[in-house]
Design an enzyme around this catalytic site. Sequence first.
Site, PDB file in Angstrom:
ATOM      1  N   TYR A 142      65.494  51.757  43.403  1.00  0.00           N
ATOM      2  CA  TYR A 142      64.789  51.639  44.688  1.00  0.00           C
ATOM      3  C   TYR A 142      65.608  50.705  45.566  1.00  0.00           C
ATOM      4  CZ  TYR A 142      60.548  52.065  47.541  1.00  0.00           C
ATOM      5  OH  TYR A 142      59.641  52.371  48.530  1.00  0.00           O
ATOM      6  N   LYS A 186      65.005  52.947  50.951  1.00  0.00           N
ATOM      7  CA  LYS A 186      63.919  52.630  51.888  1.00  0.00           C
ATOM      8  C   LYS A 186      64.528  52.610  53.283  1.00  0.00           C
ATOM      9  CE  LYS A 186      60.403  52.164  51.333  1.00  0.00           C
ATOM     10  NZ  LYS A 186      59.196  52.964  51.479  1.00  0.00           N
ATOM     11  N   ASN A 262      53.722  59.811  50.056  1.00  0.00           N
ATOM     12  CA  ASN A 262      52.676  58.941  49.516  1.00  0.00           C
ATOM     13  C   ASN A 262      51.853  58.398  50.677  1.00  0.00           C
ATOM     14  OD1 ASN A 262      55.312  57.096  49.666  1.00  0.00           O
ATOM     15  ND2 ASN A 262      53.541  55.765  50.018  1.00  0.00           N
ATOM     16  N   HIS A 313      55.077  57.144  43.072  1.00  0.00           N
ATOM     17  CA  HIS A 313      55.216  56.059  44.054  1.00  0.00           C
ATOM     18  C   HIS A 313      55.042  54.701  43.376  1.00  0.00           C
ATOM     19  CE1 HIS A 313      52.783  53.327  46.739  1.00  0.00           C
ATOM     20  NE2 HIS A 313      53.820  53.537  47.523  1.00  0.00           N
TER      21      HIS A 313
END
Length: 415
Positions: A142, A186, A262, A313
């Site tokens: 991530y 992200k 999500n 998620h």
Amino acid sequence: MCVAEIHLTPVAIPDKPLLNCKGVHQPYALRTVIEVICDDGTVGLGESYGSIKALDGLRRAAPALIGLDPFHLHELKSRVIAALPGGGGINAKSAVADHKLTDVVTSAFEVPCLDIQGKLLGRPVADLLGGAVRSGVPFSAYLFFKFAAHIGEASDEWGEVLTPDAMVGEARKMVETYGFRSLKLKGGVLHPGLEIETILKLREAFPNHPLRIDPNGGWTVETAINIAHKLENVLEYLEDPVIGMDQMAKVAAATPIPLATNMIVLEFDQIAEAFRTNAVKIVLSDHHYWGGLRASTHLGKICETLGLGVSMHSNSHLGITLAAMIHVAAATPNLSFDCDTHYPWTGVDVIEGEPFAFRAGKLDLPIGPGLGVSLDRQKLAVLSAHYEETAMKERDDTAYMKLFDPAYERRVPRW
Ligand code: GKR
Ligand code: MG
């Protein structure tokens, strides 16, 4: 046997200054550690959100669960619903997506009940969900753009990551340390041109790693379509490029890249519309707000029936949540994408023994009955003391960002 006691311990976990389209992570992430104790002494563990509304819901529902048989999970849900009249959501009014309090609280207590059931039967929780269909659960790296340090502190070990090249460096470190086989960025943080460049540089550096980007609805439809065109054949999926079912459907119609979410499919009754409008091809499950581990496997089944994919998620979390994620991921046959996790950013835990160690980006089911993790009281005491000492009782990435940049404004979409 029945539930005799429930302990709720809010904790503050040191976090890194990670950026998203709403601002930057504060020095702590808030969670609640849940202990459900039966009259025979069996203890079940759980972990949930630590926001004021979530904690208040957990505290109001807990007394109603005393006397519950931990095998009676339908009754657990009806007791929670009765204890929380009006229900409501757990997020601030300004949030672009909300989670139902009753689902969050049901899940928070369902996981410890399953932990108890597993301990009584001498079986892992995955066996109570139909059994594991994979031995190692794969996770993705991530990746976050980030500041070097929190205000007034020295740089953390990851340093500043605000350029495409620095992001390739972060990805290398993640892949070398944890062996992750796919990468999630992200997004919605830098100008779209720079985020496209970042993805293309990641593709060059990691030719065989599936790539995803998630700007949390930070782009307009026009920007999202433009980015999708530039990243065709590069992305595995595009996560929540825009906000709202109609807007997602417009982007979906303009690109062959599957859209994941999500943010627009958070409850069972939203699945039908997402399917009808063709807005998403992949639903990200998360047992914390989908109503628990069993509800998450039901979600998997529905997605299979509709021909939708399922991925997972995450939010900042500890090892109890991670254990639950591993069990449910192992027992969801069609969870065919690597799961998200914030665990590498957390660095501390409340579980006994060593923290979870990824091998080739995967985690095995923890050994032992139930969830397979137990609580280290000293570690819990440290994180609980942080919670008591900090004035922070709510997540507010925008307010914290304003301390770095007073001119910063929350805008969704931003670009
Ligand atoms: O930790 O900043 C973050 C993420 O943006 C998180 O809040 C999201 O809920 O990871 C999540 C996501 O996939 O949208
Ligand atoms: Mg997301």
